[in-house]
Design a protein around this motif. Sequence first.
Motif, short mmCIF file in Angstrom:
data_model
loop_
_atom_site.label_atom_id
_atom_site.label_comp_id
_atom_site.label_asym_id
_atom_site.label_seq_id
_atom_site.Cartn_x
_atom_site.Cartn_y
_atom_site.Cartn_z
N LYS A 98 78.08 56.21 11.47
CA LYS A 98 78.84 55.18 12.17
C LYS A 98 80.05 55.81 12.84
CE LYS A 98 81.06 50.74 11.25
NZ LYS A 98 82.39 51.03 11.71
N ASN A 99 80.35 55.35 14.05
CA ASN A 99 81.55 55.79 14.76
C ASN A 99 82.76 55.29 13.98
OD1 ASN A 99 83.76 56.06 16.56
ND2 ASN A 99 82.36 56.03 18.31
N VAL A 102 85.25 52.43 15.17
CA VAL A 102 84.75 51.08 15.37
C VAL A 102 85.07 50.22 14.15
CG1 VAL A 102 82.61 49.77 15.77
CG2 VAL A 102 82.94 51.99 16.83
N GLY A 106 80.45 46.87 13.41
CA GLY A 106 79.85 47.76 14.40
C GLY A 106 78.61 47.19 15.04
N ASP A 111 77.26 51.81 18.22
CA ASP A 111 78.26 52.36 17.30
C ASP A 111 77.67 53.23 16.19
OD1 ASP A 111 80.18 51.03 18.77
OD2 ASP A 111 80.05 49.22 17.54
#
Length: 182
Positions: A98-99, A102, A106, A111
């Motif tokens: 996961k980014n 974010v 998400g 993301d």
Amino acid sequence: MKRKLIAMTLTLALAQAMAVPAFAAEGTVSQTDSSKTTNTTVEYTVKETYTVTIPQSVNLETLTHEQAISATDVVINEGNELKVTLSSANYSTGFRMKNIAVSSVGNADTDFLAYTIQKGSPASEAVTNGGEVLTVKAGTETGSETLTYNTTGKAKKAGIYQDTLTFTVSVDAATAASSESV
């Protein structure tokens, strides 16, 4: 006075009579014993021990990364096996990073960055969430497995993508399938 003397003599005689079985429990042999042998039990207790080494981090900037996990000094009870499983809270239909910039939810399309984990050298068996990545049977002091991490998607946003993998180590009864492969 005579009664006290007799009582003390009887008390001493009883005390001495009670001491004889204590010596017999230690394995003594005397000339009046019909058998001139005794036994001693020698015992040493070994507790289960092991050391599992798991990589602290994996960097996928090269898109593919190999890293080994290992178990050393494995001493476990007969009929058991040491198992290491791997899981991720971000797992959906596959592993994904996961980014970190974010929000907590998400967007699944933009993301997250998908990746796979395979075990073996060469990488041949896909690892799933909660799947075993290393098994070491009793009587085997060491074991290792190569894990290959591959990104399978393309990032749609710049940023740092992360996932946290949880490795769980347990000692369980050997399964029939793993016992047959010995």
